[in-house]
Motif scaffolding. Structure first.
Motif, PDB file in Angstrom:
ATOM      1  N   UNK A 141       0.646  -7.805   2.926  1.00 39.99           N
ATOM      2  CA  UNK A 141       1.137  -7.864   1.699  1.00 39.99           C
ATOM      3  C   UNK A 141       1.114  -6.314   1.159  1.00 39.99           C
ATOM      4  N   UNK A 142      -0.083  -5.588   1.771  1.00 38.53           N
ATOM      5  CA  UNK A 142      -0.392  -4.188   1.160  1.00 38.53           C
ATOM      6  C   UNK A 142       0.905  -3.257   1.773  1.00 38.53           C
ATOM      7  N   UNK A 143       1.310  -3.800   3.041  1.00 38.81           N
ATOM      8  CA  UNK A 143       2.381  -2.890   3.405  1.00 38.81           C
ATOM      9  C   UNK A 143       3.837  -3.012   2.847  1.00 38.81           C
ATOM     10  N   UNK A 144       3.830  -4.365   2.207  1.00 37.11           N
ATOM     11  CA  UNK A 144       5.048  -4.653   1.187  1.00 37.11           C
ATOM     12  C   UNK A 144       4.871  -3.680   0.130  1.00 37.11           C
ATOM     13  N   UNK A 145       3.678  -3.903  -0.469  1.00 33.58           N
ATOM     14  CA  UNK A 145       3.797  -3.137  -1.631  1.00 33.58           C
ATOM     15  C   UNK A 145       3.687  -1.564  -1.594  1.00 33.58           C
ATOM     16  N   UNK A 146       3.264  -0.880  -0.329  1.00 33.45           N
ATOM     17  CA  UNK A 146       3.638   0.234  -0.118  1.00 33.45           C
ATOM     18  C   UNK A 146       5.266   0.732   0.167  1.00 33.45           C
ATOM     19  N   UNK A 147       5.826  -0.258   0.800  1.00 35.50           N
ATOM     20  CA  UNK A 147       7.034  -0.129   0.937  1.00 35.50           C
ATOM     21  C   UNK A 147       7.991  -0.121  -0.206  1.00 35.50           C
ATOM     22  N   UNK A 148       7.568  -1.093  -0.953  1.00 38.48           N
ATOM     23  CA  UNK A 148       8.137  -1.323  -2.554  1.00 38.48           C
ATOM     24  C   UNK A 148       8.042   0.073  -3.258  1.00 38.48           C
ATOM     25  N   UNK A 149       6.604   0.517  -3.333  1.00 40.38           N
ATOM     26  CA  UNK A 149       6.564   1.665  -4.152  1.00 40.38           C
ATOM     27  C   UNK A 149       7.494   2.850  -3.633  1.00 40.38           C
ATOM     28  N   UNK A 150       7.204   3.092  -2.366  1.00 37.79           N
ATOM     29  CA  UNK A 150       7.970   4.340  -1.742  1.00 37.79           C
ATOM     30  C   UNK A 150       9.468   4.248  -2.010  1.00 37.79           C
ATOM     31  N   UNK A 151       9.972   2.981  -1.820  1.00 34.20           N
ATOM     32  CA  UNK A 151      11.423   2.753  -2.257  1.00 34.20           C
ATOM     33  C   UNK A 151      11.848   3.067  -3.576  1.00 34.20           C
TER      34      UNK A 151
END
Length: 359
Positions: free
Chosen positions: A24-34
């Motif tokens: 979940x944290x990885x998805x949040x990080x990917x969303x933020x970076x995108x």
């Protein structure tokens, strides 16, 4: 042996239970970076559209778009004079307002001779308060005012703590930086509304974005101008009026100490002529802009760098805040503490240079 096996089993159970949280944290990080990456791309597109594409196409006909006359306050020096000259180069007649009659006459003659346009002057000391505006209203009443440029401003002699600023200087900041723009808009706007076209350009400052220590009253007055312009745009855009808030960072005017490091980076700190040339090209395109490509590109580069730091799990700004570019870190996206820290460093340096020049 049993203890070791038990620890291994416990570790495996904890890792299995935390795995979903890590994902979940990885998805949040990917969303933020995108999201940040998309923002940077959009900002880059806006930069190109605002500062470069207009230079590749034919210049807009400002007379047809807004009107025949432009009024520029604080027009004998710096950005005001350069902006008046740039408008005159596009064929507009110019009304120059300032307090020094001799300089007004000289600048008006120079513009008329160079650009073959009509010029008129109004001698007015905006620090005098309410009494000066009736003569200005009378002088402008028969003119087709298409563009108003609110440039007149009072600056500190150098960055100072608030108690060191004289009471006279504080009243000048209120009367000139705040009241002048408000009353000038009040004078010319009814005619623009009646003709259903016109533009109001108010020159604020990068110091308006967040509280700026050692420039407290000045930065607050410029924040008023920025909010005032943005509110006017919402009020009058439907009536055919374009209201622009210009937010320049440092420009090499007499408000910056001659010989200081700010004058040694011309592509970061442009001359008034260069700045005005770029700023006028944004008229009718952007309602709120720095007005100059280098000032804007600093914003873009900062956002890109911040995104890179976040995506690489680095700590931004801990060791990369060079003195010569801190003023370009556009404050909207910056933590206030960081802006204040940078402003203190920069303004202490400017105050030290100014005092050493006076010594």
């Amino acid at each position: 042996m049993a203890a070791v096996d038990s620890f291994y089993l416990l570790y495996r159970e904890i890792a299995r239970s935390c795995n979903c949280y890590m994902e979940a944290l990885a998805l949040v990080g990917a969303w933020y970076t995108a999201r940040k990456s998309i923002t940077v791309v959009c900002d880059f597109y806006s930069l190109v559209r605002l500062h470069f594409i207009p230079r590749l196409v034919s210049r807009a006909d400002l007379i047809k778009q807004y009107g025949r006359w432009a009024v520029v306050s604080g027009a004998t020096d710096g950005i005001g004079r350069a902006y008046a000259e740039e408008l005159a180069s596009r064929g507009l007649n110019i009304v120059l307002i300032s307090r020094n009659q001799e300089k007004l006459q000289m600048v008006a003659k120079d513009i008329a001779d160079t650009y073959k346009v009509e010029t008129d002057i109004i001698v007015a000391d905006f620090s005098s308060g309410r009494e000066i505006y009736d003569p200005i209203r009378e002088a402008l009443k028969d003119k087709d005012i298409g563009i108003l440029v609110n440039n007149v401003a009072v600056f500190y002699p150098y960055p100072q703590y608030f108690t060191q600023v004289s009471e006279d200087k504080l009243w000048d900041i209120i009367n000139v930086n705040i009241a002048a723009a408000s009353l000038m808009v009040h004078i010319v706007l009814p005619g623009m509304v009646e003709r259903k076209k016109g533009a109001v350009v108010t020159i604020s400052s990068g110091s308006c974005c967040k509280p700026t220590p050692q420039l407290a009253a000045f930065s607050a007055s410029k924040a008023y101008l920025d909010h005032f312009s943005r509110a006017l745009q919402y009020e009058y855009a439907s009536k055919g009026i374009f209201v622009q808030s210009l937010i320049p960072f440092y420009v090499a005017t007499n408000m910056t100490t001659p010989g200081s490091f700010l004058h040694k980076c011309p592509w970061l700190v442009p001359s008034p002529k260069v700045y005005a040339h770029h700023a006028v090209s944004t008229l009718g395109i952007s309602k709120r802009t720095t007005g100059y490509w280098s000032h804007s590109i600093q914003v873009l580069l900062r956002d890109f760098t911040l995104t890179l730091f976040v995506s690489l799990e680095l700590e931004p700004f801990e060791r990369v805040a060079p003195r010569r570019s801190i003023q370009f870190l556009f404050a909207q996206y910056m933590p206030e503490w960081l802006w204040v820290w940078g402003a203190n460093i920069l303004n202490r340096s400017l105050r030290k240079e100014a005092l050493s020049c006076k010594a």
